[in-house]
Design an enzyme around this catalytic site. Structure first.
Site, short mmCIF file in Angstrom:
data_model
loop_
_atom_site.label_atom_id
_atom_site.label_comp_id
_atom_site.label_asym_id
_atom_site.label_seq_id
_atom_site.Cartn_x
_atom_site.Cartn_y
_atom_site.Cartn_z
N GLU A 49 0.82 -1.22 0.00
CA GLU A 49 0.00 0.00 0.00
C GLU A 49 0.85 1.27 0.00
O GLU A 49 0.51 2.26 -0.65
CB GLU A 49 -0.93 -0.02 1.22
CG GLU A 49 -1.85 1.18 1.38
CD GLU A 49 -2.92 1.25 0.28
OE1 GLU A 49 -2.76 2.08 -0.61
OE2 GLU A 49 -3.88 0.47 0.33
N GLY B 224 1.54 7.26 -0.70
CA GLY B 224 1.83 7.30 0.74
C GLY B 224 0.70 6.84 1.62
O GLY B 224 0.32 5.67 1.60
N GLU C 13 14.76 16.07 -3.66
CA GLU C 13 16.09 15.59 -3.32
C GLU C 13 17.16 16.39 -4.05
O GLU C 13 16.87 17.11 -5.01
CB GLU C 13 16.19 14.11 -3.67
CG GLU C 13 15.23 13.30 -2.80
CD GLU C 13 15.35 11.80 -3.06
OE1 GLU C 13 16.48 11.32 -3.18
OE2 GLU C 13 14.31 11.14 -3.12
N ASP D 70 9.35 8.51 -10.93
CA ASP D 70 8.62 8.08 -9.74
C ASP D 70 7.14 7.91 -10.05
O ASP D 70 6.52 6.89 -9.72
CB ASP D 70 8.84 9.12 -8.63
CG ASP D 70 8.01 8.83 -7.39
OD1 ASP D 70 8.46 8.02 -6.55
OD2 ASP D 70 6.90 9.40 -7.26
N LYS E 216 4.58 4.43 -10.20
CA LYS E 216 3.28 4.36 -9.53
C LYS E 216 2.16 4.10 -10.54
O LYS E 216 1.23 3.35 -10.28
CB LYS E 216 3.03 5.65 -8.77
CG LYS E 216 3.97 5.79 -7.56
CD LYS E 216 3.99 7.22 -7.03
CE LYS E 216 4.85 7.34 -5.78
NZ LYS E 216 5.08 8.76 -5.41
N GLY F 31 6.38 11.31 2.98
CA GLY F 31 6.74 11.70 4.34
C GLY F 31 6.83 10.49 5.24
O GLY F 31 6.21 9.46 4.99
#
Lengths: 429, 429
Positions: free
Chosen positions: A129, A134, A190, A201, A205, A304
């Site tokens: 998950e 997130g 970053e 990224d 996903k 986070g």
């Protein structure tokens, strides 16, 4: 009740929150699982490093392989990220009969099949998950809640870094470079921002989401990917002037005949009235459109330490319950085996700004070119005069191939001095 | 693979969609479950009735009790609604070892304990995603995705009928009566709208949500409930003028010390910038705030045949998989056993409009009364003059008991001609 033993791989931003919560919520977790959860070990790269959480030094090890191979370990949580050594460790844990909870989108999108195969072989669970969006419960709803429905489309903002940058550009007029710098200063981006700003990224996903939505196997390589590095302050300002906002979207959509699907990540203009337009800063939000359920939206923090740890722990409770019951959660579902179609077959819309010669007949020749490629025009507007004349065109829906061919044709027209900007439009019509 | 046999109780708006989808999606459902699902029988009140879907007459029966008692039935879907005979039938099915999928919020909120007890006794599943917020995956995220987190608050619009009415009042200035009539004409409200407009439906859903969020047993009787029948066009207009919109909210909130929770349904003013303010027509949306995950939002269709059937079928796939695996899904979780505190202990804010005498010293005396009850004032504004003078006050957070005592005190002040309106304010501060 005998405790279930948990091995943690990685003790960074997410891992340290997992340790904190395992400790602080021990009583609740035990009550919800039906047995205590005990941290059996934490694999780290360096032992002496300062960490965000207090960890019993006896639990730390640099030998992750030995940790996942331990007979007394029931569940492995992987929050290292990246392809190796994560893959080897997860496969080894799963083949050894352990259950695995991972947040590793890159690995799942590159080689999920190997992981799922190992889970089947070892008769354990593979839950992930936390790998997409997130803290937002999104994969479980897709895998389970919508298991009786037909998902038509998933469309969302799944990368907080790029959303933060685009939001700043939109609200302050900043350039991409300045907005990126601010995001880096604040820890949203970053030092090397490539994975985020080039859309890697989000593409990982999107692959995971498409696989779940369409019950097919999808890898990141199949995702059409465009980043946001070429978006200028001018693009953002003209979108704003027209009532649009630019967002980096991940879009997975079944074709109309249901025999294939498109999966893509690119910046797009969406109307300011669209609910995704209101997603600010580093938040994520995902629309899911299903045949019976209609439109659903999920919104929350996409990254986070604590939010990601919340998703990891939700999975941990689920796989722990499954182990106690001697059961497994839902397996990978790829029975539909639909293929991803090429980007050219994807149906979308375009916003185009053309620097043109300001003389009679220009619009007729431009319109003729669109017609030649079967692209129908929704609105056209002339801005400026003389050397500043610009035609701003928004098309109706057409295949990406037809739109691309039209743009190439426009570049060759003598009356077009430059194609100033081209951007896809989503979220209305 | 031997088919799993499904008995359906009820063939109304939802039931007929369940039958249609079981038929149309038979192949997909079989692939996702791992075995075909076969409709074993449909219990109806009258056999001859015209239905929205074609049903093999041989499957229809008026003897629901006999249907749920059949040895060959594995899973019972209950979409009759109401307390009896639904309770007797569900309990009988569960005690007989069957799994049950139900959309029955009223029964779950009145006597969920009896149903869960029967599920334990028969070692079957009791799933009820469709009972709250229709198609929106909300209960599974609360029960499973957030199982590793601490939910602090659930706040949402869970009744589409009242949202439709309030939205019409807001967008057209219509009176409650006119908006209700329009909702009835369009099929959004029933001929007897009591359950919706008096907040009973939302209160049942709030009880279910609070139980899941706080791992406690909660019944509808514990929910503080106020409907929307007394909201006037003037209330709506003055909220609008101040940048607020009135919504019927269901709110479940843990107390600050974590030892109890409040659960309530009442109309409230929320700022127009709040995401719930943008929830139009008959849509539902629910905010969940958890310690680690932060704020999450879920949005979608809260009612209707197909959306509700989507949730029912999602549960059906889950319980069918569980039966094949010889496993059970997560049980009722009530280990925390927190009590619901009385409404008076709930902390909220108030918007008050007072018709006052327009003379010096009025504000001082009003302010003094607020201070006496420890209610601090956020903003105060005088509107009009002379006989039309009105003080509009918005308070800071205070207990509902203190706010109520303040309102009573205001009504007794000689300088206050009338307390023109009082409404709670949620969603900011």
């Amino acid at each position: 009740m005998k405790p279930l033993k948990v091995a943690l791989l990685g003790c960074g931003v997410v891992g340290s929150q997992v340790i904190r919560l395992l400790h602080e919520q021990a009583g609740d977790l035990a009550a919800r699982v039906g047995a205590p959860l005990e941290l059996a070990g934490v694999a780290v790269r360096r032992l002496g490093r300062k960490r965000d959480v207090e960890v019993d030094p006896a639990l730390l090890t640099t030998d992750a392989e030995a940790l996942v191979a331990r007979d007394d370990v029931d569940i492995v949580i992987e929050v290292i990220g990246g392809i190796e050594p994560a893959r080897t460790l997860i496969v080894s844990a799963l083949r050894g009969g352990k259950s695995v909870v991972t947040a590793n989108k890159a690995l799942l999108a590159e080689d999920g099949a190997t992981l799922h195969e190992a889970a089947r072989a070892g008769n354990g669970d593979l839950y992930f998950e936390a790998s997409v969006a997130g803290a937002i419960p999104l994969l479980r709803p897709l895998r389970e809640s919508l298991a009786g429905d037909h998902v038509k489309r998933v469309l969302g903002i799944v990368n907080g870094t790029t959303n933060y940058i685009l939001d700043k550009m939109d609200s302050t007029g900043a350039s991409f470079t300045d907005a990126l710098e601010e995001a880096q200063t604040l820890g949203y981006a970053e030092a090397d921002p490539t994975a985020d700003v080039e859309g890697f990224d989000a593409a990982a996903k999107a692959a995971i989401l498409a696989g779940l939505a369409f019950h097919s196997r999808v890898t990141a390589a199949e995702v059409h990917r465009e980043g946001i590095t070429e978006i200028t302050a001018t693009d953002v300002a003209s979108a704003k002037a027209m009532g649009y906002v630019i967002k980096l979207l991940a879009i997975c959509a079944r074709s109309d005949d249901g025999r294939s699907f498109g999966v893509r990540v690119h910046p797009a203009m969406i109307p300011r009235s669209h609910p995704l337009a209101g997603v600010r800063e580093a938040y994520n939000a995902v629309f899911v459109e299903a045949e019976s359920a209609g439109q659903l939206m999920f919104y929350g923090k996409g990254a986070g330490g604590a939010p990601t740890a919340s998703a990891v722990l939700g999975d941990l409770v689920a796989v722990a319950r499954n182990r106690l019951a001697g059961a497994r959660g839902p397996e990978e579902s790829t029975y539909a085996s639909l293929p991803a179609h090429p980007m050219g077959e994807t149906v979308t819309r375009c916003h185009v700004a053309l620097d043109v010669a300001d003389k009679p007949g220009v619009l007729a020749r431009v319109a003729e070119l669109f017609a030649k490629h079967d692209v129908s025009i929704q609105t056209v507007r002339q801005e400026g005069h003389g050397d500043d004349a610009q035609l701003v065109i928004v098309t109706h829906r057409a295949t990406d191939a037809a739109l691309t061919a039209t743009m190439e044709g426009l570049r060759e027209l003598d009356i077009v001095r430059a194609v100033a900007s081209v951007m896809r439009v989503e979220g209305d019509e």
